[in-house]
Structure formats: C-alpha cells, structure tokens
Design a protein around this motif. Structure first.
Motif, PDB file in Angstrom:
ATOM      1  N   MET A 208      28.704  49.480  47.077  1.00 28.89           N
ATOM      2  CA  MET A 208      29.308  48.200  46.694  1.00 28.89           C
ATOM      3  C   MET A 208      29.787  47.045  46.724  1.00 28.89           C
ATOM      4  N   ILE A 209      30.221  46.195  46.720  1.00 30.49           N
ATOM      5  CA  ILE A 209      30.159  44.927  47.086  1.00 30.49           C
ATOM      6  C   ILE A 209      31.412  44.690  48.405  1.00 30.49           C
ATOM      7  N   LYS A 210      31.626  44.061  49.305  1.00 29.62           N
ATOM      8  CA  LYS A 210      32.345  44.093  50.194  1.00 29.62           C
ATOM      9  C   LYS A 210      33.501  43.050  49.877  1.00 29.62           C
ATOM     10  N   MET A 211      34.831  42.668  50.496  1.00 29.12           N
ATOM     11  CA  MET A 211      34.962  41.205  50.213  1.00 29.12           C
ATOM     12  C   MET A 211      34.508  40.501  51.402  1.00 29.12           C
ATOM     13  N   PHE A 212      34.307  39.061  50.965  1.00 28.29           N
ATOM     14  CA  PHE A 212      33.959  38.743  51.746  1.00 28.29           C
ATOM     15  C   PHE A 212      32.807  38.524  52.510  1.00 28.29           C
ATOM     16  N   SER A 213      31.874  39.720  52.434  1.00 35.91           N
ATOM     17  CA  SER A 213      30.285  39.664  53.178  1.00 35.91           C
ATOM     18  C   SER A 213      29.632  39.008  51.969  1.00 35.91           C
ATOM     19  N   LYS A 214      28.154  38.651  52.847  1.00 37.39           N
ATOM     20  CA  LYS A 214      26.954  37.992  52.187  1.00 37.39           C
ATOM     21  C   LYS A 214      26.582  38.030  50.868  1.00 37.39           C
ATOM     22  N   GLN A 215      26.955  39.386  49.967  1.00 38.70           N
ATOM     23  CA  GLN A 215      26.963  39.406  48.846  1.00 38.70           C
ATOM     24  C   GLN A 215      27.833  39.427  48.308  1.00 38.70           C
ATOM     25  N   PHE A 216      29.305  38.948  48.221  1.00 39.51           N
ATOM     26  CA  PHE A 216      30.102  38.188  47.481  1.00 39.51           C
ATOM     27  C   PHE A 216      30.047  36.653  47.473  1.00 39.51           C
ATOM     28  N   TRP A 217      29.571  36.142  48.555  1.00 42.26           N
ATOM     29  CA  TRP A 217      29.633  34.207  48.472  1.00 42.26           C
ATOM     30  C   TRP A 217      28.160  34.276  48.114  1.00 42.26           C
ATOM     31  N   VAL A 218      26.863  34.882  47.786  1.00 43.64           N
ATOM     32  CA  VAL A 218      26.556  34.515  47.056  1.00 43.64           C
ATOM     33  C   VAL A 218      26.458  34.830  45.419  1.00 43.64           C
ATOM     34  N   ILE A 219      27.252  35.578  44.805  1.00 41.08           N
ATOM     35  CA  ILE A 219      27.694  35.511  43.785  1.00 41.08           C
ATOM     36  C   ILE A 219      29.053  34.600  43.485  1.00 41.08           C
ATOM     37  N   SER A 220      29.857  33.944  44.496  1.00 33.97           N
ATOM     38  CA  SER A 220      30.790  33.103  44.347  1.00 33.97           C
ATOM     39  C   SER A 220      30.088  31.678  44.067  1.00 33.97           C
TER      40      SER A 220
ATOM     41  N   LEU B 191      37.100  32.437  43.336  1.00 33.79           N
ATOM     42  CA  LEU B 191      37.646  34.229  41.839  1.00 33.79           C
ATOM     43  C   LEU B 191      37.172  35.048  41.295  1.00 33.79           C
ATOM     44  N   PHE B 192      35.711  34.894  41.125  1.00 33.70           N
ATOM     45  CA  PHE B 192      35.221  35.158  39.895  1.00 33.70           C
ATOM     46  C   PHE B 192      34.481  36.442  40.925  1.00 33.70           C
ATOM     47  N   ALA B 193      33.788  36.416  42.171  1.00 31.96           N
ATOM     48  CA  ALA B 193      33.572  37.075  42.896  1.00 31.96           C
ATOM     49  C   ALA B 193      34.204  38.235  43.358  1.00 31.96           C
ATOM     50  N   ILE B 194      36.250  37.895  43.332  1.00 32.37           N
ATOM     51  CA  ILE B 194      37.008  38.892  43.857  1.00 32.37           C
ATOM     52  C   ILE B 194      37.009  39.475  42.633  1.00 32.37           C
ATOM     53  N   GLY B 195      37.173  39.175  41.341  1.00 32.05           N
ATOM     54  CA  GLY B 195      37.877  39.772  40.034  1.00 32.05           C
ATOM     55  C   GLY B 195      36.344  40.766  40.330  1.00 32.05           C
ATOM     56  N   MET B 196      34.995  40.142  40.222  1.00 32.81           N
ATOM     57  CA  MET B 196      34.156  41.099  40.390  1.00 32.81           C
ATOM     58  C   MET B 196      33.821  42.381  41.635  1.00 32.81           C
ATOM     59  N   THR B 197      34.436  42.092  42.744  1.00 30.20           N
ATOM     60  CA  THR B 197      34.642  43.216  44.046  1.00 30.20           C
ATOM     61  C   THR B 197      35.775  43.966  43.319  1.00 30.20           C
ATOM     62  N   LEU B 198      36.468  43.479  43.210  1.00 25.96           N
ATOM     63  CA  LEU B 198      37.877  44.380  42.576  1.00 25.96           C
ATOM     64  C   LEU B 198      37.279  46.022  41.601  1.00 25.96           C
ATOM     65  N   PHE B 199      36.308  44.948  40.788  1.00 25.42           N
ATOM     66  CA  PHE B 199      36.193  45.873  39.292  1.00 25.42           C
ATOM     67  C   PHE B 199      35.270  47.383  40.001  1.00 25.42           C
TER      68      PHE B 199
END
Length: 174
Positions: free
Chosen positions: A1-13, A53-61
């Motif tokens: 699961m993607i964690k908020m503001f992790s490395k993967q979060f920023w790659v997606i963002s 915002l897109f990455a936050i939405g994907m993380t929450l989903f």
C-alpha cells in the motif's frame, strides 16, 4: 500500500504532473500557439498542484481498497502479515492484497479489476524468486515467485520484508 509522502508517492506525483504539463503545453501550443506564460502556468498547475493532488487521491483509494479486501485464511494456517500488491495476470496488473501464512502466499484482488479472484501459492512449491527494480532502479518492489507450474509476477509494497519471511519459511530459497 502506498504511504502518504513516501518515495513512491512522489514518483507518482511528479510523473503524472510532468506528463500532464507537457501534454497540456502541447495542446495549448497547437490550439493557441506557444506561450511562455502557458508553459509556466501548466508547470505550476500540474507539477506542483495537480500531481500531488492526483497522488493523494491514488493513495487514499489504495488504502480504502486495501481495507475492503478480506482474505480467508485456511484453518491449519497462521497469518504472518498482509501486504498491498498487484499480481500480473497477462497484461493486467490486478490490484489487491497478499496474505503470507506459514504455509502459503494468498493473493486476493479487490473489486475494481477486470480479472478478480484469489490465487494460492503453497510455499513449498516456490523454487526461487527473481527481483526487479522499476523506473531506473528508483522503485524496488517487483518480485517474481518461481514455481514448478508457473511464475507469478508481483508488485509488492514491502517486497524485501516479504522475501526475508519467505526465506525463513522455505529454507531452499536461501
């Protein structure tokens, strides 16, 4: 699961934001003509605002979908840990969850997939594994479990921890 503001979060963002800034700048260039102003507006809007915002939405989903998937553990098995994962079935990366037990690896998809269902891989059937890093070795979460029947390609959050547990449970994987 993607964690908020992790490395993967920023790659997606950044990946989504930069791509959308380029696409929209090209669109405005074709329809209105090139403008440095539109280039700056798109860069700020998509890379600095839209991407996160897109990455936050994907993380929450992803967190919501992870909680919705429940895996029934067989009676004679003990749950060790659950991981967010995608299992490649053909070309589709089927999203869901992996449950690691003392005897098997169980993958169950969430309902927002074309291919749904459960896959059970007995640990004693796993003869090896292969690890791959994606996106220029920046994301290290791909794992291929090799069995006598077939290979199972996963994208797993917590891949290294899962591999250590598998080695502990199946000494032939060392």
């Amino acid at each position: 699961m993607i964690k908020m503001f992790s490395k993967q979060f920023w790659v997606i963002s950044l990946g989504w934001g930069i791509l959308m800034a380029i696409v929209m700048t090209l669109f405005y260039t074709i329809t209105e003509g090139f403008s440095v102003t539109w280039l700056l507006i798109n860069s700020i809007a998509y890379v600095m605002i839209g991407g996160p915002l897109f990455a936050i939405g994907m993380t929450l989903f992803a967190q919501y979908a992870f909680k919705k998937v429940t895996i029934a553990i067989p009676e004679n098995e003990i749950l060790i840990k659950e991981y967010g994962a995608n299992l490649y079935r053909g070309k589709e990366g089927v999203g869901g969850k992996i449950a690691l037990t003392n005897k098997s690896v169980i993958f169950k998809s969430h309902q927002v997939n074309i291919q749904t269902g459960e896959t059970l891989i007995p640990i004693q059937d796993i003869s090896g594994f292969k690890i791959n890093n994606r996106i220029f070795n920046f994301l290290n979460n791909e794992l291929i479990l090799i069995t006598t029947e077939k290979d199972y390609r996963f994208i797993i959050q917590g891949r290294d921890e899962l591999m250590e547990e598998l080695k502990r449970l199946n000494s032939s994987l060392l």
